[in-house]
Structures are given as C-alpha cells and as structure tokens.
Enzyme design. Structure first.
Site, PDB file in Angstrom:
ATOM      1  N   ASP A  78       0.884  -1.135   0.005  1.00 53.65           N
ATOM      2  CA  ASP A  78      -0.056  -0.029  -0.036  1.00 53.65           C
ATOM      3  C   ASP A  78       0.971   1.197  -0.089  1.00 53.65           C
ATOM      4  O   ASP A  78       1.918   1.193   0.395  1.00 53.65           O
ATOM      5  CB  ASP A  78      -0.837   0.055   1.157  1.00 53.65           C
ATOM      6  CG  ASP A  78      -1.780   1.205   1.624  1.00 53.65           C
ATOM      7  OD1 ASP A  78      -2.494   1.662   0.499  1.00 53.65           O
ATOM      8  OD2 ASP A  78      -1.581   1.854   2.368  1.00 53.65           O
ATOM      9  N   TYR A 134      -0.673   8.677  -2.405  1.00 51.11           N
ATOM     10  CA  TYR A 134      -0.810   8.043  -3.750  1.00 51.11           C
ATOM     11  C   TYR A 134      -2.068   8.894  -4.537  1.00 51.11           C
ATOM     12  O   TYR A 134      -1.903   9.022  -5.670  1.00 51.11           O
ATOM     13  CB  TYR A 134      -1.004   6.612  -3.905  1.00 51.11           C
ATOM     14  CG  TYR A 134       0.410   5.617  -3.958  1.00 51.11           C
ATOM     15  CD1 TYR A 134       1.581   6.542  -3.559  1.00 51.11           C
ATOM     16  CD2 TYR A 134       0.166   4.391  -4.329  1.00 51.11           C
ATOM     17  CE1 TYR A 134       2.762   5.696  -3.199  1.00 51.11           C
ATOM     18  CE2 TYR A 134       1.426   3.622  -4.201  1.00 51.11           C
ATOM     19  CZ  TYR A 134       2.477   4.192  -3.802  1.00 51.11           C
ATOM     20  OH  TYR A 134       3.491   3.584  -3.488  1.00 51.11           O
ATOM     21  N   GLY A 135      -3.228   9.091  -3.666  1.00 46.09           N
ATOM     22  CA  GLY A 135      -4.508   9.580  -4.082  1.00 46.09           C
ATOM     23  C   GLY A 135      -4.406  10.990  -4.699  1.00 46.09           C
ATOM     24  O   GLY A 135      -5.378  11.066  -5.578  1.00 46.09           O
ATOM     25  N   GLU A 175      -5.648   9.149  10.105  1.00 46.39           N
ATOM     26  CA  GLU A 175      -4.383   9.357  10.315  1.00 46.39           C
ATOM     27  C   GLU A 175      -4.115  10.129  11.649  1.00 46.39           C
ATOM     28  O   GLU A 175      -2.989   9.804  12.357  1.00 46.39           O
ATOM     29  CB  GLU A 175      -3.150   9.452   9.300  1.00 46.39           C
ATOM     30  CG  GLU A 175      -3.489   8.347   8.375  1.00 46.39           C
ATOM     31  CD  GLU A 175      -2.239   8.444   7.395  1.00 46.39           C
ATOM     32  OE1 GLU A 175      -1.354   9.094   7.539  1.00 46.39           O
ATOM     33  OE2 GLU A 175      -2.105   7.612   6.340  1.00 46.39           O
ATOM     34  N   ASN A 195      -6.422   1.179  -3.091  1.00 44.94           N
ATOM     35  CA  ASN A 195      -7.227   1.312  -3.876  1.00 44.94           C
ATOM     36  C   ASN A 195      -6.774   2.302  -5.223  1.00 44.94           C
ATOM     37  O   ASN A 195      -7.008   1.935  -6.451  1.00 44.94           O
ATOM     38  CB  ASN A 195      -8.775   2.225  -3.402  1.00 44.94           C
ATOM     39  CG  ASN A 195      -9.301   1.273  -2.682  1.00 44.94           C
ATOM     40  OD1 ASN A 195     -10.628   0.749  -3.133  1.00 44.94           O
ATOM     41  ND2 ASN A 195      -8.854   0.871  -1.524  1.00 44.94           N
ATOM     42  N   THR A 196      -6.138   3.127  -4.792  1.00 44.70           N
ATOM     43  CA  THR A 196      -5.528   4.031  -5.880  1.00 44.70           C
ATOM     44  C   THR A 196      -4.671   3.282  -6.879  1.00 44.70           C
ATOM     45  O   THR A 196      -4.662   3.546  -8.093  1.00 44.70           O
ATOM     46  CB  THR A 196      -4.598   5.420  -5.149  1.00 44.70           C
ATOM     47  OG1 THR A 196      -5.438   5.916  -4.402  1.00 44.70           O
ATOM     48  CG2 THR A 196      -4.022   6.315  -6.284  1.00 44.70           C
ATOM     49  N   THR A 206      -8.495   2.367   1.368  1.00 47.26           N
ATOM     50  CA  THR A 206      -8.198   1.717   2.599  1.00 47.26           C
ATOM     51  C   THR A 206      -8.210   2.080   4.010  1.00 47.26           C
ATOM     52  O   THR A 206      -8.537   1.425   4.865  1.00 47.26           O
ATOM     53  CB  THR A 206      -6.588   1.561   2.456  1.00 47.26           C
ATOM     54  OG1 THR A 206      -5.812   2.822   2.423  1.00 47.26           O
ATOM     55  CG2 THR A 206      -6.013   0.426   1.422  1.00 47.26           C
TER      56      THR A 206
HETATM   57  N1  DGL Z   1      -4.307   3.652   0.193  1.00 49.64           N
HETATM   58  C1  DGL Z   1      -4.775   4.844  -0.431  1.00 49.64           C
HETATM   59  C2  DGL Z   1      -6.119   4.115  -1.187  1.00 49.64           C
HETATM   60  O1  DGL Z   1      -6.615   3.154  -0.900  1.00 49.64           O
HETATM   61  C3  DGL Z   1      -5.039   6.001   0.273  1.00 49.64           C
HETATM   62  C4  DGL Z   1      -4.059   6.758   0.980  1.00 49.64           C
HETATM   63  C5  DGL Z   1      -3.262   7.539  -0.354  1.00 49.64           C
HETATM   64  O2  DGL Z   1      -3.711   8.290  -0.825  1.00 49.64           O
HETATM   65  O3  DGL Z   1      -2.219   7.195  -0.368  1.00 49.64           O
HETATM   66  O4  DGL Z   1      -6.426   4.925  -2.095  1.00 49.64           O
END
Ligand code: DGL
Length: 272
Positions: A11, A43-44, A153, A75-76, A186
């Site tokens: 992740d 990452y989003g 967070e 997810n991203t 997530t």
């Molecule tokens: N883990 C990212 C998601 O599920 C959320 C956090 C991020 O933006 O990196 O999209």
C-alpha cells in the site's frame, strides 16, 4: 511455487493494514510480507504514471522476498496500476477494486451504488467500469473524500469533526437514493461507524478489504497454494517493510492489527 511462501501485500502507507488484517483473519496460516510506501504517501493525489512507477518498484522489491502472490492493498494503485502490471506477472496478483465492485453489484437492490475514495480512484472511474461489466444498468456515483485519510491518520475515528466532514461529503449520495456504498479507500473501514451514522441503516456498506481477502483465499485454494499449516510462533509469520518513518508506522500498525508489530525495516525503494 512453495505454498509455504509468503503473500506480498503493499500500500502507499498504513492504510493497507486494513486489508492485511482481513487476510490474517480469513487465512490465518499464511505468511505475509507487508510493504508500506510511507516515504511517498499519499498516492491519491498523484498521477497515473507516478503510481504505476511506484507500484512496479514495490513489486520488484516484493519479488526479492519470494512471495507466491501479491495483493495490491491500495485502491489508488489498484485503480491506476493493476491493469497495466497484471500482464507482466508470472505469479497471481489481485487488487482491491474488482472484489469490491463485484460485492456491491451483488448486494444492491435498486442498482444505485455510491463509491467513495481518493481523487485518483474516483477520477479513474474504475469502480463504475467493473460494476457496469456485471450490471450495465447500474447507476454508479463517485465522490472523492480527500479529508478522510488525514482524519484517520490523526486518530479522529470517533470524533465530531469526522462526523461533520462525513455529512458534507455524503449528502449528495444520500440525495440520489443509493442503497449501497463502497468504502473505496483503505482508510475508510476505520471510520465505518461515522459513515454508517450519516448514510443510515438502509444503505449497505461494502468493504473491499474484506472482499479482497475472501477472493485471495478462493484464488489460493483453486491454485492449491494455501499454506496447510500455521507457521510456528516466533517464526516471523508477518514481516513489515516501509520506505520511511518506521516508528510512526509501528504505532499505527499496533492500533489496528492484533499482532505485536515490533519492527518495520526501512527499504530504499527508489533503488528497485
Ligand atoms: N491507500 C490509499 C487508497 O486506498 C489512500 C492513501 C493515499 O492516498 O495514498 O487509495
């Protein structure tokens, strides 16, 4: 491939631990190597090209750990990178989006499905694509909720501020009459109760983390790759790697998974 080999889970940071937690519950014999890209999170809000490059590097690192399968627990990254990378792999790789989309298509009664996630996941419209492959008449409405990740967070899981933000984000989805809502990021299972309070009990919440662990179990079973016996205590069944800020990661990890996370090793991921 040795069925005793670990599963690689990655992740952008800590969020994927909600997926790891489900895997630990549903297939407790498995060994897991988790990588959280804590140096490059989030990452989003990044571009597709960047998320694909990051994902490739992490997969190269996980392959050095001789994993038997990989779970893209973000997810991203699933939205942006999985289609691109899938074809390059000789071991099974699954993401969180397809299992979530499949579950939502199965539970909706009125065909109106809401999806919440990062700007990237929602902008990619990937949940819509997968849901429409199953039910072309479904109406899928996405809503990016970028403030949810920092709220989680900061530990504001049960807090009036989170309730207020949830109300603002989710109002438009309620107005169009969704009966199913995918927690497409997530972090969102951790604020499930705040979301449930706003959308009400007539809206079914779908947790892709849970669905992914279920799909992983089925996949390993089909491929005859389930670990038949639980590793003995003290054998490092779960290992954690991060790209930065190991102490902070360890604190968060211990707040969400019931396993004493004692160490997380820092990896220079740009070298992969
Ligand atoms: N883990 C990212 C998601 O599920 C959320 C956090 C991020 O933006 O990196 O999209």
């Amino acid at each position: 491939m040795d069925s005793n080999a670990p599963i690689g889970v990655f992740d952008s940071g800590v969020g994927g631990l909600t997926v790891m937690r489900e895997i630990m519950r549903q297939i407790p014999n498995e060994r897991i190597v988790y990588f959280g890209d804590t140096a490059r999170v989030p990452y989003g809000s990044k571009s597709r090209e960047t998320v694909i490059r990051y994902s490739r590097q992490i997969i190269r690192f996980l392959r050095t750990q001789e994993v038997k399968a990989i779970v893209v627990a973000c997810n991203t990254a699933s939205a942006y990178a999985l289609d691109e990378i899938e074809g390059e792999m000789e071991i099974p790789i699954i993401g969180v989006v397809k299992p979530g989309a499949k579950a939502a298509s199965g539970v909706t009664r009125n065909g109106k499905i809401g999806v919440i996630g990062t700007e990237a996941t929602i902008g990619s419209r990937i949940y819509t694509r997968y849901i429409k492959e199953i039910n072309e008449n479904a109406e899928v409405v996405g809503k990016a909720c970028p403030l949810f990740v920092p709220l989680v967070e900061e530990g504001l899981l049960h807090d009036p501020v989170t309730d207020e933000i949830a109300m603002r984000y989710l109002g438009s989805l309620i107005d169009i009459g969704i009966d199913t809502l995918i927690l497409g990021c997530t972090h969102y299972p951790l604020i499930r109760s705040a979301v449930a309070k706003v959308v009400g009990e007539n809206v079914t919440l779908v947790n892709p983390a849970y669905e992914t662990a279920k799909e992983l179990r089925e996949l390993l079973e089909k491929e005859n790759m389930l670990n038949p016996v639980r590793p003995e205590l003290g054998t490092n069944q779960y290992q954690f790697f991060v790209s930065d800020a190991a102490e902070k990661f360890i604190r968060f990890a211990n707040s969400i998974i019931k396993y004493g996370v004692l160490s997380a090793k820092i990896i220079h991921i740009e070298e992969y």
